[in-house]
Design an enzyme around this catalytic site. Structure first.
Site, PDB file in Angstrom:
ATOM      1  CG  ASP A  40      -0.408  -0.384   2.463  1.00 33.92           C
ATOM      2  OD1 ASP A  40       0.794  -0.141   2.642  1.00 33.92           O
ATOM      3  OD2 ASP A  40      -1.136  -0.962   3.291  1.00 33.92           O
ATOM      4  CE  LYS A  62      -5.655   9.616   0.821  1.00 32.83           C
ATOM      5  NZ  LYS A  62      -5.384  10.269   2.074  1.00 32.83           N
ATOM      6  CG  MET A 176       0.119   7.283  12.043  1.00 40.63           C
ATOM      7  SD  MET A 176      -1.151   6.013  12.056  1.00 40.63           S
ATOM      8  CE  MET A 176      -0.692   5.034  13.482  1.00 40.63           C
TER       9      MET A 176
HETATM   10  N1  SAH Z   1       3.951  -0.544  11.081  1.00 37.53           N
HETATM   11  C1  SAH Z   1       4.738   0.669  10.967  1.00 37.53           C
HETATM   12  C2  SAH Z   1       3.977   1.881  11.424  1.00 37.53           C
HETATM   13  C3  SAH Z   1       2.716   2.141  10.630  1.00 37.53           C
HETATM   14  S1  SAH Z   1       1.889   3.609  11.134  1.00 37.53           S
HETATM   15  C4  SAH Z   1       6.043   0.490  11.770  1.00 37.53           C
HETATM   16  O1  SAH Z   1       6.174  -0.480  12.508  1.00 37.53           O
HETATM   17  O2  SAH Z   1       6.930   1.313  11.624  1.00 37.53           O
HETATM   18  C5  SAH Z   1       2.590   4.779  10.028  1.00 37.53           C
HETATM   19  C6  SAH Z   1       3.363   5.822  10.801  1.00 37.53           C
HETATM   20  O3  SAH Z   1       4.638   5.310  11.164  1.00 37.53           O
HETATM   21  C7  SAH Z   1       3.651   7.077  10.032  1.00 37.53           C
HETATM   22  O4  SAH Z   1       2.557   7.961  10.065  1.00 37.53           O
HETATM   23  C8  SAH Z   1       4.833   7.632  10.793  1.00 37.53           C
HETATM   24  O5  SAH Z   1       4.405   8.220  12.006  1.00 37.53           O
HETATM   25  C9  SAH Z   1       5.578   6.359  11.168  1.00 37.53           C
HETATM   26  N2  SAH Z   1       6.641   6.016  10.218  1.00 37.53           N
HETATM   27  C10 SAH Z   1       6.755   4.861   9.538  1.00 37.53           C
HETATM   28  N3  SAH Z   1       7.877   4.852   8.787  1.00 37.53           N
HETATM   29  C11 SAH Z   1       8.497   6.035   9.030  1.00 37.53           C
HETATM   30  C12 SAH Z   1       9.703   6.621   8.574  1.00 37.53           C
HETATM   31  N4  SAH Z   1      10.505   5.990   7.708  1.00 37.53           N
HETATM   32  N5  SAH Z   1      10.034   7.857   9.031  1.00 37.53           N
HETATM   33  C13 SAH Z   1       9.237   8.498   9.901  1.00 37.53           C
HETATM   34  N6  SAH Z   1       8.082   7.994  10.371  1.00 37.53           N
HETATM   35  C14 SAH Z   1       7.713   6.783   9.938  1.00 37.53           C
END
Ligand code: SAH
Length: 259
Positions: A40, A62, A176
């Site tokens: 996604d 999206k 987020m």
């Molecule tokens: N499952 C993912 C998180 C999903 S929620 C994990 O374990 O990392 C998505 C959120 O994760 C984004 O809105 C942001 O807040 C954060 N995020 C994920 N990858 C990121 C990155 N490379 N840099 C900064 N924030 C990140």
């Protein structure tokens, strides 16, 4: 789609935070077995080369002008592809079970009788701070860390009790949370968190386009806006952020680039 009498397995694979080399060895092996890949977000080039050329790539994110498919639609697609008897990889950012709705997919697959396996990934909340010289715990500075969502949720109740969290742990990592940061910072400070607590916002962490701002809790949002940092972004709050300068020098990249 043609049905098979035996459904294929769905692997929920954590792709890591951005840098394709932070995918686990197991994740790479499973990607190499994929006949269908459901994703996604943009798949980084480094990961694309691990997917067999004849695998079907199914984008469920999206697209310009159209809204995101719902979680039910994603679950249904995973089930339908597995029922063709093929091996399905559901590629998810970071770790599938950290704010990734992986649990909902496991439940839906289980209810449909589809075998599935979860391959953990490196979550952004740990990898992104580390990549910029911030340890999420550090003896004598931080003995506790909370990973929370800044998303208000769809129910009436905020999923996080910010007033209790304010002084409960040393390091607070918010996924987020950027758009709600002014409210969150205000509530943390009102509940006793020092306004000059070191804090950072990072977008595209561990990737080539990483952007970051380091500030204090009370000024973080204004500084992030001034720097033009956009969502999705990770927020890091706590005294460990203050170690960054020293650690960033000490941990400067020594790894030779990929040939
Ligand atoms: N499952 C993912 C998180 C999903 S929620 C994990 O374990 O990392 C998505 C959120 O994760 C984004 O809105 C942001 O807040 C954060 N995020 C994920 N990858 C990121 C990155 N490379 N840099 C900064 N924030 C990140």
């Amino acid at each position: 789609m043609e049905q098979s009498s035996n459904p294929g397995t769905v692997y929920l694979v954590g792709a890591g935070p951005g840098d394709p080399e932070l995918l686990t060895l197991k994740g790479a092996r499973v990607l190499g077995l994929a006949e269908v890949v459901v994703f996604d977000a943009l798949i980084q080039e480094g990961l694309l080369s691990m997917i067999p050329k004849d695998a079907e790539l199914v984008f469920m994110g999206k697209r310009c002008g159209r809204s995101c498919p719902s979680q039910d639609e994603i679950n249904d697609a995973l089930i339908a592809h597995a029922r063709t008897g093929r091996t399905v990889v559901r590629l998810k950012g970071g770790d599938p079970f950290v704010f990734g709705r992986g649990g909902e997919e496991v439940l839906a697959l289980g209810a449909a009788g589809i075998p599935c396996e979860v391959i953990p990934g490196v979550t952004a909340g740990v990898a992104v701070p580390a990549s910029m010289g911030i340890p999420v715990t550090h003896r004598g500075k931080s003995g506790s860390v909370a990973f929370v969502t800044g998303h208000p949720g769809s129910g009436l109740d905020d999923p996080v009790n910010w007033e209790s969290l304010a002084t409960a742990v040393s390091t607070i990592i918010i996924y987020m949370g950027l758009t709600r940061l002014p409210e969150i910072a205000e509530r943390l400070i009102a509940a006793g968190r020092a306004s000059d607590t070191p804090a950072a916002v990072v977008s595209q962490g561990t990737g080539k386009d990483q952007r970051q701002v380091v500030s204090t809790l009370d000024n973080l949002f204004a500084d992030a806006c001034a720097a033009g940092i956009e969502t999705p972004a990770l927020i890091i709050i706590g005294p460990v952020v203050g170690l960054r300068k020293q650690f960033a020098t000490l941990t400067a990249a020594a790894l030779p680039a990929e040939p």
